[in-house]
Design an enzyme around this catalytic site. Structure first.
Site, short mmCIF file in Angstrom:
data_model
loop_
_atom_site.label_atom_id
_atom_site.label_comp_id
_atom_site.label_asym_id
_atom_site.label_seq_id
_atom_site.Cartn_x
_atom_site.Cartn_y
_atom_site.Cartn_z
N CYS A 119 0.80 -1.22 0.00
CA CYS A 119 0.00 0.00 0.00
C CYS A 119 0.84 1.28 0.00
CB CYS A 119 -0.93 0.01 1.21
SG CYS A 119 -1.82 -1.53 1.44
N HIS A 126 -3.40 7.63 6.10
CA HIS A 126 -3.49 6.34 5.43
C HIS A 126 -4.78 5.63 5.86
CE1 HIS A 126 -2.33 2.58 3.58
NE2 HIS A 126 -2.50 1.94 4.73
N HIS A 166 -9.98 1.37 -0.66
CA HIS A 166 -8.53 1.23 -0.53
C HIS A 166 -7.97 0.62 -1.81
CE1 HIS A 166 -4.59 0.71 0.80
NE2 HIS A 166 -4.73 -0.17 1.76
#
Length: 419
Positions: free
Chosen positions: A170, A309, A346
């Site tokens: 990520c 995040h 996401h």
């Protein structure tokens, strides 16, 4: 003395739209790109790309994976914006042979999560039904290489400088943007095409994610509210597909050609937790954040907004808040924080790049986006300035901190500022 770096072009594909303007409009209006989904009985919400984007089958180009086509599209958007500015055109493409030497001054830096997922799914279903006589397409290996998107962009724009692919879960695309910043600061190149893409919402991969038990369960309200970072009722992540691109230039180069700087990329920090493959660690995150601020020469109390995040997992959100508290110190309670993953989902390898685009537009529009479906703030975060509702107008916004943390303990933080 290091070169200053500015952003002159942006591109985006997400569950909220097929360009930056449509994505930002829907983000401002409080829309969600998430739709109800069921994975083998596991009820969740997923963020599929806006249907206006063409699939490989639609486009007729079966030599590239969907993720690579997405990368080419967002690069096209960003490069188009960058080249429409200024009075001195910069070499992009092969039609200007007299500018061939300039092509060595362009670099591509691209982040990916899983590469070639759609290609494998489609081609093995078509060509490999019989294991005794499996004949996959000859394009399979080039299509699934992690560097396929970066290579495709480099070929499209004749970028003969650095061509770097980063696969750090990520944090991939945030690191790609950060590495581009370092190359520009050193003077290795004049211009960089940087970002990331991720297209992996496929049955086999989704079933594997469901087995981890970190995917969000549908919200009591509706599926599009399933992603709830910082909420006391948060219960996991909502996966999505997406891509985003930034054109970065040395400030002096942008001035020379008369281009308008949208924002400045001022700092980058990265590190590895070296603790656990999947569990976040606040110590490593804090180090990356601190390094990005030091690189930018920006004190903690100068940060106007944190684009977190925050994925909506219990441990992940808590670790990031601990890291921010540690670095921001006395400024923590006065610094607006939000996560746009509640609306976008996401996007894993593309998350850092999409959130970088949002960070730049926040500076341009002087507006801070909310965590769209944040309703009941977790009491553990009661001292944080968590933005919800319709976001907030921010006429004095100067610096945005954007965080990206991934499996493998990969941490990256970027600092954006007014041009």
């Amino acid at each position: 003395m290091k070169n200053k770096v500015v952003i002159t072009g942006l591109g985006a594909l997400s569950s909220l739209g097929i360009d930056v303007d449509s994505m930002m409009y829907r983000l401002r209006e409080g829309y969600s790109g998430l739709v109800p989904s069921s994975i083998g009985g596991y009820s969740t919400a997923l963020g599929y790309l806006h249907p206006a984007f063409l699939t490989p089958e639609d486009s007729g180009d079966l030599s590239k994976d969907k993720g690579t086509l997405m990368a080419l599209e967002v690069a096209k958007q960003a490069v188009s914006q960058a080249t429409q500015q200024g009075n001195i055109p910069f070499f992009f493409g092969h039609e200007k042979s007299e500018s061939e030497s300039q092509s060595f001054r362009i670099g591509v830096f691209w982040g990916v999560g899983l590469a070639g997922a759609h290609w494998l799914d489609r081609n093995y279903a078509e060509f490999c039904r019989d294991r005794e006589d499996s004949r996959p397409s000859a394009w399979t290996i080039p299509a699934i290489m992690p560097n396929a998107p970066a290579a495709a962009i480099a070929i499209e724009y004749k970028s003969r400088g650095a061509c770097m692919s980063l696969a750090n879960a990520c944090a991939s695309s945030a690191m790609a943007i950060g590495e581009a910043l370092l190359a520009l600061e050193r003077g290795d190149i004049d211009i960089a095409i940087a970002g990331g893409s991720d297209a992996s919402l496929l049955p086999a991969i989704l079933h594997a994610w469901a087995r981890t038990r970190i995917l969000a369960r549908n919200s009591p309200d509706s599926a599009d509210h399933a992603s709830r970072p910082f909420d006391v009722n948060r219960n996991g992540i909502c996966l999505a597909e997406g891509a985003a691109c930034l054109v970065l230039e040395r400030e002096a180069h942008a001035w020379q050609r008369g281009a308008k700087a949208l924002a400045r990329l001022a700092g980058y920090g990265h590190c590895c937790d070296a603790v656990d493959l999947t569990e976040p660690a606040a110590l490593g995150q804090a180090y990356a954040i601190q390094k990005s601020l030091q690189h930018a020469s920006v004190p903690a109390n100068a940060v106007s907004y944190v684009n977190a995040h925050a994925t909506g997992t219990r441990k992940g959100d808590a670790a990031e808040m601990m890291a921010l508290h540690q670095v921001l110190g006395a400024a923590f309670s006065n610094t607006p924080i939000s996560s746009v993953k509640s609306a976008l989902g996401h996007t894993v390898g593309a998350a850092g790049a999409l959130e970088a685009v949002v960070s730049v537009r926040s500076l341009m529009e002087r507006w801070i986006p909310p965590t769209t479906f944040l309703r009941n703030i977790d009491p553990h975060f009661s001292d944080a300035y968590l933005v919800k509702g319709q976001g907030i107008e921010a006429p004095n916004i100067d610096y945005v901190l954007s965080n990206s943390f991934g499996f493998g303990g990969c941490n990256a933080s970027l600092v954006f500022g007014q041009p």
